[in-house]
Design a protein around this motif. Structure first.
Motif, PDB file in Angstrom:
ATOM      1  N   PRO A 341       1.099   2.538   5.864  1.00 51.91           N
ATOM      2  CA  PRO A 341       0.449   2.696   7.178  1.00 51.91           C
ATOM      3  C   PRO A 341       0.594   4.117   7.722  1.00 51.91           C
ATOM      4  CG  PRO A 341       1.740   0.693   7.113  1.00 51.91           C
ATOM      5  CD  PRO A 341       2.070   1.449   5.862  1.00 51.91           C
ATOM      6  N   LEU A 342       1.715   4.765   7.404  1.00 56.51           N
ATOM      7  CA  LEU A 342       1.922   6.125   7.902  1.00 56.51           C
ATOM      8  C   LEU A 342       1.093   7.132   7.117  1.00 56.51           C
ATOM      9  CD1 LEU A 342       5.795   5.918   8.301  1.00 56.51           C
ATOM     10  CD2 LEU A 342       4.129   6.056  10.154  1.00 56.51           C
ATOM     11  N   LYS A 343       0.965   6.927   5.827  1.00 49.20           N
ATOM     12  CA  LYS A 343       0.239   7.868   4.971  1.00 49.20           C
ATOM     13  C   LYS A 343      -1.263   7.649   5.065  1.00 49.20           C
ATOM     14  CE  LYS A 343       0.404  10.932   1.445  1.00 49.20           C
ATOM     15  NZ  LYS A 343      -0.998  11.076   1.082  1.00 49.20           N
ATOM     16  N   GLY A 344      -1.664   6.449   5.495  1.00 52.19           N
ATOM     17  CA  GLY A 344      -3.104   6.164   5.587  1.00 52.19           C
ATOM     18  C   GLY A 344      -3.675   5.600   4.314  1.00 52.19           C
ATOM     19  N   SER A 345      -2.820   5.241   3.355  1.00 53.68           N
ATOM     20  CA  SER A 345      -3.300   4.672   2.097  1.00 53.68           C
ATOM     21  C   SER A 345      -2.993   3.180   2.065  1.00 53.68           C
ATOM     22  CB  SER A 345      -2.636   5.392   0.924  1.00 53.68           C
ATOM     23  OG  SER A 345      -1.264   5.571   1.158  1.00 53.68           O
ATOM     24  N   ILE A 346      -3.404   2.526   0.973  1.00 55.30           N
ATOM     25  CA  ILE A 346      -3.049   1.120   0.819  1.00 55.30           C
ATOM     26  C   ILE A 346      -2.001   1.013  -0.283  1.00 55.30           C
ATOM     27  CG2 ILE A 346      -5.273   0.230   1.617  1.00 55.30           C
ATOM     28  CD1 ILE A 346      -5.882  -0.319  -1.397  1.00 55.30           C
ATOM     29  N   PRO A 347      -1.218  -0.068  -0.279  1.00 50.21           N
ATOM     30  CA  PRO A 347      -0.167  -0.204  -1.286  1.00 50.21           C
ATOM     31  C   PRO A 347      -0.758  -0.372  -2.687  1.00 50.21           C
ATOM     32  CG  PRO A 347       0.203  -1.701   0.544  1.00 50.21           C
ATOM     33  CD  PRO A 347      -1.172  -1.163   0.704  1.00 50.21           C
TER      34      PRO A 347
END
Lengths: 423, 347
Positions: A341-347
């Protein structure tokens, strides 16, 4: 002058000796992580990984060896020097695909971590297509912290509503041109581009190429089974040129994030960018699907351009035990939920709690689960660095001269230099 | 990029060697110089040799590869057939001429202004004001001038503020809005003529890239104060008797400068041009912060090419070949200068 110069050089020499001494005196309880995540959201995301690690393995001192500079332009030379000099950090950030396999694995700078995938059960929870981009001769070499979707097409919803333009679930190049003409009549450039760092417009081309040739031909292009001067590729170049006709005039004086800011200000309407742009919208306090919206880049619905971030185990890592624990932490469910959520990517894992992610990320996760996964060339996964540079150079010239034949010829040359030929 | 440092360091070695000859009294000076000599041999000349060797090798991935590339020197053939590098050489030439011309002229102008008014009490103040930019790093200059020449927010706003655009609009003309560093135009193109002579099509437009002009102005702003200081230093060595003699002979103030002082300052001019030349040949920080590679490589420089080719594309051999070409360019300038100053110190 000379006397002071001598004194000064003695002082400097003494300092250097102290630093060298400190570097030699290494403790068993350390872990050195090398990255170029220094901007606000990135640094926070890296910190979240550190926290998860510290909870799992208390007492290990983490050396956060970041070197500032967008896209690692300053960090890569430092890393390359350390690798060539045989003093690697324990672990560093990589993109899967060519950058990992072609640069680091081929040069034997990293060690395989295949066993971790079995012991941690990652084989079951990470998509096989993704693991394949990190596998060579049956051995897996990295673990991913998160996955960005590179083929996003972001738009200013307020601005489009005001001009009577509605965007459906997907968008074709023709639909974009129609919308762009409407906007042009209203005196608004349709496309926001910030190519002071040339990769941003190279990515616009990459996405347009994918939209024209489709994921299967994409694979063929990078495997050397399709020529870079194929008619389909030239069609994509022409489409890219058409899109450039609608770009903002000041594109070459803006950086990618300034172009996103121009979109938010309503100076232009669309921006083709990976979902690190999502962080910019969130930072500005804008709301998903109200102030701004997104579709796949025109023609690329059904494809997911992977721009993923992972970590490796250095060959000859000073602290191999701690590094293995680090990689376990990076692949853990807690770390993936905290970092992304902080990086803006998905797991990279598919078994995370989707409630913890917003509407965009849920949309992206659906795409990740169902669409064809393709690697990005602009971000170093689909092709060698040599081709990546050739692409950037060719795009730099094409933006000005719009010569499709010369563009195609430059890419053919780049692919040949990079040894991208069919096996 | 060790080559440009090498050129500068080579200069200081030769100078100190010249001094050493005069002060030769036994072994002490030699022993004192020995550590720095060893360091120089290893870190400058040794690494120049390493750079040369890599440029001839097969090393074009992350992993060092020390085998010689066959055919010999092929990397240099690749280098000179790269349109981007051709553009870089064009840019170096154009930038060097523009930058040296305006920096020297402006510096000399400032020096004459200060020298002419040297009895005014504000002169020490202005002397410092003009010299201050030289104390800044090129990075700072580059970022500041990037803002100044930004087409949306920079000096173009003055055209609105001072009513120039309103005037143009009333005449039915388009507003004045130069793109500065974002302008891809290449003026005075010679391609038409050259292609007729050579009979082949050229990928690179030979001419003056307009985007280089703002970069040359920024470089001038930084270094004209330094040029001024050099000239002022030279002017203090010209005795007042010479000026007086010229005046008695009926020369006007302008003629005193034009016919007497500027010719007498010839050695200073030579030094200034040499120093500015080696600044412009290895320029990197100013350009990369101000305009980057520019539209269609309009402001790309060999040093930027070396950096990107080596560390981004990991083509170490190609990057090192470009570095060697930069070294040779610098040597063309520095070697005659060194030979000349050595000859002078022997006389």
């Amino acid at each position: 002058m000379f006397k002071y110069g001598l004194k000064l050089s003695l002082v400097v020499l003494a300092l250097l000796l102290v630093i060298a001494g400190a570097a030699v005196a290494q403790d068993a309880g350390q872990l050195e992580v090398f990255s170029w995540w220094t901007s606000g959201g990135e640094a926070a995301a890296l910190d979240a990984l550190f926290q998860v690690y510290s909870e799992r393995v208390p007492g290990v001192e983490i050396i956060n060896a970041t070197v500032a500079g967008g896209g690692g332009s300053a960090a890569r030379p430092v890393l390359q020097t350390r690798l060539a000099g045989g003093t690697p950090p324990d672990t560093w950030q990589v993109h899967p695909g060519w950058e990992l396999l072609g640069q680091y694995v081929a040069a034997e700078y990293v060690s395989p971590i295949t066993d971790l995938y079995a012991s941690e059960g990652w084989n079951e929870v990470m998509p096989q297509g993704l693991i394949d981009t990190m596998t060579q001769d049956g051995e897996i070499y990295a673990v991913l912290a998160g996955v960005h979707r590179g083929n996003g097409f972001w738009y200013n919803k307020t601005l489009l509503d005001a001009n009577g333009i509605t965007i459906g679930e997907t968008m074709s190049v023709e639909e974009f041109v129609a919308a762009a003409d409407t906007l042009k009549a209203a005196g608004i450039p349709a496309l926001c581009v910030g190519d002071s760092g040339i990769w941003a417009t190279a990515q616009l081309f990459e996405n347009t190429l994918l939209g024209t040739v489709g994921p299967e031909n994409w694979m063929k292009l990078f495997a050397g089974e399709m020529a870079w001067d194929d008619d389909l590729v030239k069609q994509a170049m022409a489409a890219y040129s058409t899109m450039l006709d609608y770009q903002n005039e000041d594109h070459s004086s803006l950086s990618w994030d300034q172009a996103v800011a121009a979109l938010m200000d309503g100076k232009c309407a669309f921006n083709s960018m990976g979902d690190w742009a999502y962080g910019e919208f969130v930072k500005a306090g804008l709301v998903d699907n109200e102030d701004f919206g997104w579709v796949s880049h025109p023609g690329t619905a059904g494809s997911f351009v992977i721009v993923a971030d992972g970590f490796v185990l250095a060959n000859g890592a000073p602290h191999p035990e701690n590094t293995l624990e680090w990689l376990k932490a990076v692949g853990s469910i807690e770390a993936q939920e905290a970092f992304n959520p902080l990086k803006g990517s998905i797991p990279a894992r598919t078994d995370v709690d989707r409630e913890k992610f917003g509407p965009y990320h849920n949309w992206s996760m659906d795409s990740f689960a169902n669409d064809s996964l393709v690697a990005s060339a602009v971000h170093g996964s689909a092709a060698p660095a040599l081709f990546q540079q050739a692409l950037n150079d060719a795009v730099t010239v094409f933006v000005v001269d719009r010569d499709v034949d010369a563009f195609a010829a430059a890419l053919v040359q780049g692919a040949a230099d990079a040894g991208m030929v069919a096996n | 990029m060790s080559n440009s440092a090498a050129a500068a360091a080579g200069q200081s070695v030769a100078l100190s060697a010249g001094h050493a000859q005069h002060r030769w009294k036994g072994l002490t000076p030699f022993l004192v110089l020995l550590p720095s000599l060893i360091a120089l041999v290893i870190f400058v000349y040794g690494f120049i040799c390493v750079t040369l060797f890599i440029s001839l090798s097969n090393w074009n991935t992350l992993k060092p590869d020390n085998t010689l590339r066959i055919p010999f020197g092929q990397t240099y053939v690749d280098l000179f057939s790269t349109p981007r590098f051709q553009a870089d050489l064009r840019n170096t030439l154009v930038f060097t001429v523009l930058f040296i011309l305006i920096a020297t002229l402006v510096g000399l102008g400032l020096a004459i202004l200060i020298d002419f008014n040297r009895k005014l009490f504000v002169i020490p103040f202005f002397r410092n004001v003009y010299l201050f930019p030289y104390a800044l790093s090129f990075v700072v200059t580059g970022v500041a001038w990037r803002w100044i020449f930004n087409p949306e927010t920079g000096i173009n706003l003055f055209f609105d503020m001072f009513g120039i655009n309103q005037l143009l609009a009333s005449l039915g003309q388009a507003p004045l809005k130069p793109g500065w560093t974002t302008d891809p135009t290449v003026a005075f193109q010679l391609n038409g003529i050259l292609e007729q002579v050579l009979g082949t099509e050229m990928r690179v437009k030979l001419g003056i890239p307009v985007a280089l002009i703002p970069v040359a102005i920024a470089g001038m702003w930084q270094l004209s104060g330094f040029v001024m200081a050099m000239y002022l230093g030279g002017m203090t060595t010209i005795s007042d008797e010479i000026r007086e003699a010229a005046r008695i002979d009926g020369a006007t103030e302008w003629q005193v400068y034009r016919r007497v002082i500027i010719p007498l300052l010839r050695p200073v001019t030579i030094s200034v041009v040499i120093i500015l030349l080696h600044v412009s040949l290895k320029i990197f920080d100013l350009v990369i912060t101000m305009s980057g590679v520019g539209p269609a490589f309009a402001t790309d420089m060999p040093a930027i090419y070396v950096f990107e080719t080596t560390f981004k594309a990991t083509r170490y051999n190609l990057g090192m070949a470009a570095a060697i070409v930069m070294l040779i360019l610098a040597a063309f300038v520095i070697v005659p200068y060194l030979a000349r100053s050595l000859r002078q110190s022997e006389e």
